[in-house]
Scaffold this active site. Structure first.
Site, short mmCIF file in Angstrom:
data_model
loop_
_atom_site.label_atom_id
_atom_site.label_comp_id
_atom_site.label_asym_id
_atom_site.label_seq_id
_atom_site.Cartn_x
_atom_site.Cartn_y
_atom_site.Cartn_z
N HIS A 236 -26.40 -1.30 -28.57
CA HIS A 236 -24.94 -1.20 -28.56
C HIS A 236 -24.38 -0.48 -29.79
O HIS A 236 -23.85 0.62 -29.68
CB HIS A 236 -24.34 -2.60 -28.43
CG HIS A 236 -22.85 -2.65 -28.46
ND1 HIS A 236 -22.07 -2.26 -27.41
CD2 HIS A 236 -22.00 -3.06 -29.43
CE1 HIS A 236 -20.79 -2.40 -27.73
NE2 HIS A 236 -20.73 -2.90 -28.95
N GLU A 276 -25.47 -12.67 -27.91
CA GLU A 276 -24.81 -11.39 -27.66
C GLU A 276 -24.37 -10.65 -28.93
O GLU A 276 -23.19 -10.58 -29.25
CB GLU A 276 -23.62 -11.56 -26.72
CG GLU A 276 -24.02 -12.05 -25.33
CD GLU A 276 -22.88 -11.98 -24.33
OE1 GLU A 276 -22.05 -11.06 -24.44
OE2 GLU A 276 -22.81 -12.85 -23.44
N HIS A 278 -23.16 -7.72 -31.16
CA HIS A 278 -22.39 -6.49 -30.91
C HIS A 278 -22.35 -5.63 -32.16
O HIS A 278 -23.30 -4.93 -32.47
CB HIS A 278 -20.99 -6.84 -30.40
CG HIS A 278 -20.97 -7.28 -28.98
ND1 HIS A 278 -21.13 -6.42 -27.92
CD2 HIS A 278 -20.82 -8.51 -28.42
CE1 HIS A 278 -21.08 -7.07 -26.78
NE2 HIS A 278 -20.89 -8.35 -27.05
N GLU A 293 -21.18 -12.57 -30.22
CA GLU A 293 -20.06 -12.95 -29.37
C GLU A 293 -19.97 -14.46 -29.15
O GLU A 293 -18.91 -15.00 -28.82
CB GLU A 293 -20.14 -12.23 -28.03
CG GLU A 293 -18.86 -12.31 -27.23
CD GLU A 293 -18.80 -11.35 -26.06
OE1 GLU A 293 -18.00 -11.60 -25.14
OE2 GLU A 293 -19.55 -10.36 -26.07
#
Length: 302
Positions: A236, A276, A278, A293
């Protein structure tokens, strides 16, 4: 051109700090010269500031705000894109210092990068444009390429700016002082480029979230792609390191990755499954900060 990934031994120290509830969705990170770590809460309508002693302050931006990406603005402040409200917001320890609306309604400002000239560059995902907030306060917009390209993240260097076209499957490049964007197509179809950063030698690193690869573009525009062991791991965000390589997050596999200038790659499992990861930032002392997240901030000491 594609190269195979290589794995090297590395045992960093990782500490995960609970900074907010799971519903706030920490999304991006920046570190300022005063040592503070800033975290956008894309679903929490706010930005957090973590001081060097670990104290957390919350700066609300309004119930409709959707703060996405952030970039260092000064020694004690950051620029944040508010995607929902269509504005750039400069935030210091005391709160909002400045808010500037982008000219095009519903443009969806997302990526942001502060240039050494004092200009602030940003992407407009829904308007097929990139924008610049100039040091004199004026804002200009430049077409980012073909319609539907979805300009995503952006990075700045002394040579100009670069950005990813997520749906255009390309890298956009605008030289310093230029007025027309150059489009460099990626070798892999439907790669889905997202994060982008500029290394010390001027090379550009970027993440291909759909193809499961990390890419590197040299100053001549030649692209090399490095496949990840798990092509579904969803790379990402990327951030350059002082040695010429880069760090990157793997959203789908809950990992942090590092790739050296020569292509040697290492993947690091983060402690909390499904957290998660990011955005990330590399501080001056080498610590890597990662927004998770699930409401966490990972502190990684290589």
């Amino acid at each position: 051109m594609t190269e195979r990934s290589q794995r090297t031994a590395r045992s960093p120290t990782i500490v995960e700090h609970r900074i907010t509830g799971t519903g706030d969705a920490p999304y991006d990170v920046a570190v300022t010269g005063d040592g503070a770590v800033w975290i956008t809460l894309i679903s929490g309508h706010a930005v957090l500031r973590r001081t060097v002693d670990g104290a957390i302050g919350r700066i609300p931006l309004g119930e409709a705000a959707r703060p996405a990406l952030c970039a260092t603005a000064s020694n004690d402040s950051v620029w944040v894109t508010d995607t929902a409200d269509g504005r750039l917001v400069q935030i210091g320890p005391e709160g909002v210092r400045r808010a500037v609306s982008v000219p095009t309604p519903d443009a969806g400002p997302f990526g942001v990068a502060a240039a050494i000239t004092g200009d602030v560059w940003f992407t407009e995902m829904q308007a097929d444009s990139i924008g610049c907030l100039h040091a004199d306060g004026t804002v200009t917009e430049i077409p980012s390429g073909p319609a539907g390209g979805m300009p995503s993240m952006i990075a700045s260097s002394g040579a100009g700016i670069v950005f990813t076209l997520n749906q255009g499957n390309a890298i956009g490049r605008l030289p310093s002082g230029g007025d027309a964007v150059e489009i460099i197509d990626l070798p892999t179809d439907a790669a889905g480029p997202v994060g982008i950063t500029v290394a010390r030698d001027g090379a550009v690193w970027f993440a291909e979230i759909i193809a499961g690869q990390i890419g590197r573009m040299d100053r001549q525009g030649t692209i090399t792609e490095f496949p990840l062991p798990d092509r579904s791991s969803k790379p990402h965000a990327v951030e350059s390191d002082p040695a010429g390589g880069c760090w990157f997050t793997l959203w789908g596999s809950t990992q942090l990755g590092h790739i050296a200038e020569d292509g040697a790659m290492n993947l690091i499992d983060l402690p909390t499954p499904g957290s998660e990861p990011h955005g990330l930032a590399v501080a001056a002392d080498g610590i890597v900060w990662v927004a998770l997240e699930a409401g966490l901030l990972a502190e990684v000491r290589p």
